[in-house]
Design a protein around this motif. Structure first.
Motif, PDB file in Angstrom:
ATOM      1  N   UNK A  59       0.812  -1.209   0.000  1.00  0.00           N
ATOM      2  CA  UNK A  59       0.000   0.000   0.000  1.00  0.00           C
ATOM      3  C   UNK A  59       0.849   1.265   0.000  1.00  0.00           C
ATOM      4  N   UNK A  60       1.951   1.272   0.740  1.00  0.00           N
ATOM      5  CA  UNK A  60       2.783   2.483   0.792  1.00  0.00           C
ATOM      6  C   UNK A  60       3.498   2.715  -0.536  1.00  0.00           C
ATOM      7  N   UNK A  61       3.985   1.667  -1.168  1.00  0.00           N
ATOM      8  CA  UNK A  61       4.633   1.827  -2.475  1.00  0.00           C
ATOM      9  C   UNK A  61       3.593   2.245  -3.515  1.00  0.00           C
ATOM     10  N   UNK A  62       2.423   1.618  -3.483  1.00  0.00           N
ATOM     11  CA  UNK A  62       1.377   1.970  -4.432  1.00  0.00           C
ATOM     12  C   UNK A  62       0.958   3.428  -4.256  1.00  0.00           C
ATOM     13  N   UNK A  63       0.804   3.863  -3.009  1.00  0.00           N
ATOM     14  CA  UNK A  63       0.424   5.253  -2.748  1.00  0.00           C
ATOM     15  C   UNK A  63       1.502   6.212  -3.233  1.00  0.00           C
ATOM     16  N   UNK A  64       2.756   5.903  -2.981  1.00  0.00           N
ATOM     17  CA  UNK A  64       3.845   6.777  -3.421  1.00  0.00           C
ATOM     18  C   UNK A  64       3.875   6.892  -4.945  1.00  0.00           C
ATOM     19  N   UNK A  65       3.684   5.776  -5.624  1.00  0.00           N
ATOM     20  CA  UNK A  65       3.690   5.786  -7.093  1.00  0.00           C
ATOM     21  C   UNK A  65       2.487   6.565  -7.623  1.00  0.00           C
ATOM     22  N   UNK A  66       1.322   6.349  -7.036  1.00  0.00           N
ATOM     23  CA  UNK A  66       0.123   7.069  -7.479  1.00  0.00           C
ATOM     24  C   UNK A  66       0.278   8.576  -7.295  1.00  0.00           C
ATOM     25  N   UNK A  71       0.975  13.850  -9.617  1.00  0.00           N
ATOM     26  CA  UNK A  71       1.732  15.096  -9.674  1.00  0.00           C
ATOM     27  C   UNK A  71       2.260  15.338 -11.084  1.00  0.00           C
ATOM     28  N   UNK A  72       2.670  14.273 -11.721  1.00  0.00           N
ATOM     29  CA  UNK A  72       3.213  14.393 -13.069  1.00  0.00           C
ATOM     30  C   UNK A  72       2.133  14.769 -14.069  1.00  0.00           C
ATOM     31  N   UNK A  80      14.016  15.814 -21.397  1.00  0.00           N
ATOM     32  CA  UNK A  80      14.643  16.709 -20.421  1.00  0.00           C
ATOM     33  C   UNK A  80      13.652  17.104 -19.322  1.00  0.00           C
ATOM     34  N   UNK A  81      12.403  17.403 -19.709  1.00  0.00           N
ATOM     35  CA  UNK A  81      11.391  17.765 -18.727  1.00  0.00           C
ATOM     36  C   UNK A  81      11.077  16.584 -17.807  1.00  0.00           C
ATOM     37  N   UNK A  82      10.968  15.416 -18.391  1.00  0.00           N
ATOM     38  CA  UNK A  82      10.692  14.219 -17.589  1.00  0.00           C
ATOM     39  C   UNK A  82      11.822  13.945 -16.612  1.00  0.00           C
ATOM     40  N   UNK A  89      11.295  15.275  -7.836  1.00  0.00           N
ATOM     41  CA  UNK A  89      10.298  14.614  -6.988  1.00  0.00           C
ATOM     42  C   UNK A  89      10.703  13.254  -6.440  1.00  0.00           C
ATOM     43  N   UNK A  90      11.822  12.705  -6.881  1.00  0.00           N
ATOM     44  CA  UNK A  90      12.156  11.345  -6.439  1.00  0.00           C
ATOM     45  C   UNK A  90      12.534  11.285  -4.967  1.00  0.00           C
ATOM     46  N   UNK A  91      13.055  12.351  -4.411  1.00  0.00           N
ATOM     47  CA  UNK A  91      13.429  12.350  -2.990  1.00  0.00           C
ATOM     48  C   UNK A  91      12.219  12.106  -2.098  1.00  0.00           C
ATOM     49  N   UNK A  92      11.094  12.730  -2.425  1.00  0.00           N
ATOM     50  CA  UNK A  92       9.886  12.553  -1.618  1.00  0.00           C
ATOM     51  C   UNK A  92       9.403  11.109  -1.669  1.00  0.00           C
ATOM     52  N   UNK A  93       9.437  10.510  -2.845  1.00  0.00           N
ATOM     53  CA  UNK A  93       9.017   9.114  -2.994  1.00  0.00           C
ATOM     54  C   UNK A  93       9.973   8.207  -2.225  1.00  0.00           C
TER      55      UNK A  93
END
Length: 157
Positions: A59-66, A71-72, A80-82, A89-93
């Motif tokens: 659930x925590x991984x699924x929530x982080x990915x969602x 956000x994306x 380059x934008x991606x 944003x990867x630090x928060x995940x």
């Protein structure tokens, strides 16, 4: 919806795997003549903590990915934008997933301490379900891979 179905299937496999491991553990204790209520309580504690641990993980991984995907957004991005978005944003995940890992590891440790200190649980019977999470996941992956290969073979025919 497809993601939730896959998560539920994996969780069901983990629950069934832990129940099987607990039953095998109790049977081994019965065969060697060391069976007591502590074996049942220990296996139940270990299985319950492992199942809860796995549910929290999924659930925590699924929530982080969602949250990352929301956000994306669905707008097109250049490479380059991606890349910039991901770096930003990867630090928060990663932090969310690391916090989940720490909490889950502490719950496993707490389970073992409880089993050892309380005297109401057979420690080995508690430990066995805790260490079987990875083999159960490997078995699920193997079975899923075989099923997918079979479906591809049947689709070609």
């Amino acid at each position: 919806m497809k993601r939730n179905t896959a998560l539920m299937r994996q969780c069901l496999f983990m629950i069934l795997g832990e129940l099987a491991v607990s039953a095998i553990t109790a049977a081994v204790y019965a065969i060697v003549g060391a069976f007591s209520y502590k074996v049942i309580t220990g296996a139940a504690l270990g299985a319950a903590v492992t199942i809860a641990n796995y549910l929290i993980l999924t659930l925590s991984v699924d929530r982080a990915v969602r949250q990352f995907e929301e956000k994306r957004g669905k707008a097109e991005m250049t490479d380059e934008e991606a890349h910039a978005f991901t770096e930003e944003n990867k630090k928060a995940v990663q932090l969310r997933i690391q916090m989940s890992f720490i909490i889950r590891a502490l719950s496993l440790l707490g389970c073992l301490v409880l089993a050892f200190v309380s005297g109401q649980f057979e420690v080995i019977a508690t430990l066995v379900p805790l260490v079987m999470m990875r083999p159960i996941l490997m078995a699920e992956g193997y079975i899923r891979g075989r099923r997918e290969a079979k479906e591809k073979t049947e689709a070609k025919d």
